[in-house]
Write a protein that holds these residues in place. Structure first.
Motif, short mmCIF file in Angstrom:
data_model
loop_
_atom_site.label_atom_id
_atom_site.label_comp_id
_atom_site.label_asym_id
_atom_site.label_seq_id
_atom_site.Cartn_x
_atom_site.Cartn_y
_atom_site.Cartn_z
N LEU A 297 0.83 -1.21 0.00
CA LEU A 297 0.00 0.00 0.00
C LEU A 297 0.87 1.26 0.00
O LEU A 297 0.60 2.22 -0.73
N LEU A 298 1.92 1.24 0.81
CA LEU A 298 2.81 2.39 0.90
C LEU A 298 3.65 2.57 -0.38
O LEU A 298 3.89 3.69 -0.82
N ASP A 299 4.06 1.44 -0.97
CA ASP A 299 4.95 1.51 -2.14
C ASP A 299 4.20 1.76 -3.45
O ASP A 299 4.62 2.57 -4.28
N LYS A 300 3.10 1.04 -3.65
CA LYS A 300 2.40 1.07 -4.94
C LYS A 300 1.00 1.66 -4.87
O LYS A 300 0.34 1.78 -5.90
N GLN A 301 0.53 2.00 -3.65
CA GLN A 301 -0.84 2.46 -3.48
C GLN A 301 -1.84 1.45 -4.07
O GLN A 301 -2.86 1.82 -4.65
N MET A 302 -1.50 0.16 -3.93
CA MET A 302 -2.36 -0.91 -4.42
C MET A 302 -2.66 -1.86 -3.26
O MET A 302 -1.76 -2.21 -2.49
N PHE A 303 -3.91 -2.28 -3.15
CA PHE A 303 -4.32 -3.15 -2.06
C PHE A 303 -4.23 -4.60 -2.50
O PHE A 303 -4.98 -5.05 -3.37
N VAL A 304 -3.28 -5.35 -1.91
CA VAL A 304 -3.00 -6.73 -2.33
C VAL A 304 -3.04 -7.65 -1.10
O VAL A 304 -3.05 -7.20 0.04
N TYR A 305 -3.01 -8.96 -1.40
CA TYR A 305 -2.91 -9.94 -0.31
C TYR A 305 -2.11 -11.17 -0.75
O TYR A 305 -0.98 -11.35 -0.37
N HIS A 306 -2.71 -12.01 -1.61
CA HIS A 306 -2.02 -13.24 -2.04
C HIS A 306 -0.86 -12.94 -2.98
O HIS A 306 0.18 -13.58 -2.92
N ASP A 307 -1.06 -11.99 -3.89
CA ASP A 307 -0.10 -11.69 -4.95
C ASP A 307 0.16 -10.19 -4.94
O ASP A 307 -0.78 -9.39 -5.06
N VAL A 308 1.43 -9.79 -4.83
CA VAL A 308 1.75 -8.37 -4.75
C VAL A 308 1.51 -7.65 -6.07
O VAL A 308 1.54 -6.41 -6.13
N ASN A 309 1.29 -8.40 -7.14
CA ASN A 309 1.07 -7.79 -8.45
C ASN A 309 -0.40 -7.71 -8.85
O ASN A 309 -0.72 -7.21 -9.92
N GLN A 310 -1.29 -8.23 -7.98
CA GLN A 310 -2.71 -8.23 -8.30
C GLN A 310 -3.51 -7.62 -7.15
O GLN A 310 -3.29 -8.00 -5.99
N PRO A 311 -4.43 -6.70 -7.43
CA PRO A 311 -5.30 -6.18 -6.37
C PRO A 311 -6.17 -7.30 -5.82
O PRO A 311 -6.51 -8.26 -6.55
N THR A 312 -6.53 -7.19 -4.56
CA THR A 312 -7.27 -8.27 -3.91
C THR A 312 -8.65 -7.84 -3.46
O THR A 312 -8.91 -6.66 -3.24
#
Length: 420
Positions: A57-72
């Protein structure tokens, strides 16, 4: 005399809260860097995944969980955003220590609210017993040191019950508005609280609210709660192009729950997994339904038992004590846990005639959480947030047992006094 008794009660209350806070702080300071349930290299447990989610969240402003490259959409956003907030203030590592101390503070506040709830329902003496038992129930100490949703959710739940009792008794729109806000925030941590208004509806029936009172308060609470969770729902629609009000994380827990005693070696049903995690969740849900359709007609009594008493047993039978505090082993907390459950059951069964109406909300919330988890995989972690309410009932029994014994000793002493 009454003023002296009240002063003494609050002195004991402050002492218990201070001692609990001190022990909590010592445990966080001593074990803080050691207590992780997962491995950061493997990212194999919820705690390290929540931390990675906050970092992303801090690095990419993207909300992820299982995969850091996919929003969750497989977890609720509340806890990772809280972690990210503390990391933004204190740094990636020091932020985790700050979160633990924040959770420790929430535990102290929760303990005070438990006192207030118990005092309103029973009396201040039983309330002191309740917070003492909560304080020595070490899962309360352990949980504050874990990077998991338990403590924040429990604080919101205890706050919600406290405010709900005030609202129901006073009918104040202010308390209902506050309750709606807490309910909305709790949903953002754990979606299992979504149907909580059913509990309030039951209490309205007990308190004989009029139709007009029910309608006004229902619209107020729903408006505030939905307003709080609506940004999350909008985000899901924008990212995934479909309406997803909460999460899609029910597939695997539902499938696991279809295996009696969670034994996946019996009556297995294979299925093809998908690289798309949303599609895979759908496949696992469908596989679980197929398992029930196939096996329930063969063993109806076994499955009825499993989806009632069987899963309830797994929900309650052990404490959520995942780490030993100061070398105190699991079996000690297990004995205390079972004792508290038995005392609480005794309170519910034997003292029900003397219950005030307010106590019904505690029984309802315990039953609510038990029933909400029955369709899925159940374990002691999910029962932890409601153990404080179980302890309130246990305290009622324990206080009455002590009082009966004290009264008998006083009576024996009186009989020994010779008549003048």
């Amino acid at each position: 005399m009454e003023k002296v008794r009240k002063s003494r009660t609050y002195i004991y209350l402050i002492l218990i809260l201070l001692l609990f806070a001190m022990v909590q702080s010592v445990v966080i300071g001593y074990y803080g860097e050691q207590w992780y349930l997962g491995d950061f290299a493997k990212m194999d447990n919820d705690d390290v995944k929540y931390i990675r989610s906050a970092w992303t969240l801090l690095d990419k402003q993207m909300f992820v969980y299982h995969d850091v490259n996919q929003p969750t959409v497989f977890i609720m956003p509340g806890y990772p955003f809280l972690l990210a907030f503390f990391m933004k203030l204190f740094g990636r590592i020091d932020g985790l220590i700050a979160v633990r101390y924040f959770q420790g503070l929430l535990q102290v506040i929760s303990l005070y609210l438990i006192f207030r709830i118990c005092k309103d329902i029973f009396n201040d003496k039983i309330a002191l017993v309740a917070i003492f038992l909560n304080a020595i129930y070490l899962p309360e100490i352990v949980s504050a040191n874990l990077i998991l949703t338990e403590v924040v959710f429990k604080f919101l739940l205890v706050s919600l019950i406290f405010v709900s009792i005030k609202a129901i008794k006073s009918k104040s729109l202010y308390y209902y508005a506050l309750g709606g806000a807490i309910w909305g925030l709790a949903i953002l941590i754990r979606p299992t609280i979504l149907a909580y208004p059913i509990v309030i509806l039951t209490m309205w029936m007990v308190y004989k609210y009029s139709a007009r009172e029910v309608i006004i308060r229902t619209f107020l609470v729903l408006f505030i709660g939905i307003t709080i969770i609506s940004p999350w729902c909008i985000r899901n629609y924008v990212v995934f192009s479909k309406f997803i009000p909460l999460t899609l994380s029910s597939g695997n827990p539902f499938l696991q729950g279809t295996y009696i005693n969670y034994d996946q070696t019996k009556d297995p049903l294979g299925y093809k997994t998908s690289s798309n995690i949303i599609e895979n969740d759908k496949i696992e849900t469908e596989t679980g339904i197929k398992r029930l359709q196939k096996n329930f007609p063969k063993k109806p009594l076994s499955y009825i038992y499993w989806y009632t008493l069987g899963k309830s047993y797994y929900f309650w039978y052990v404490p959520y004590y995942s780490k030993d505090v100061f070398g105190i082993p699991f079996f000690v907390m297990e004995i205390l846990h079972v004792t508290l459950l038995m005392l609480a059951l005794g309170s519910i069964v034997l003292h029900k005639v003397r219950f005030r109406r307010e106590s019904l909300i505690l029984l309802l919330i315990i039953l609510y959480f038990n029933m909400m988890h029955l369709p899925y995989f159940t374990c002691s972690r999910y029962a932890y947030p409601i153990m404080s309410f179980v302890i309130i009932f246990a305290s009622n029994t324990l206080y009455n047992l002590i009082k009966i014994r004290s009264d008998r000793n006083r009576l024996r002493h009186f009989k020994k006094i010779p008549l003048q």
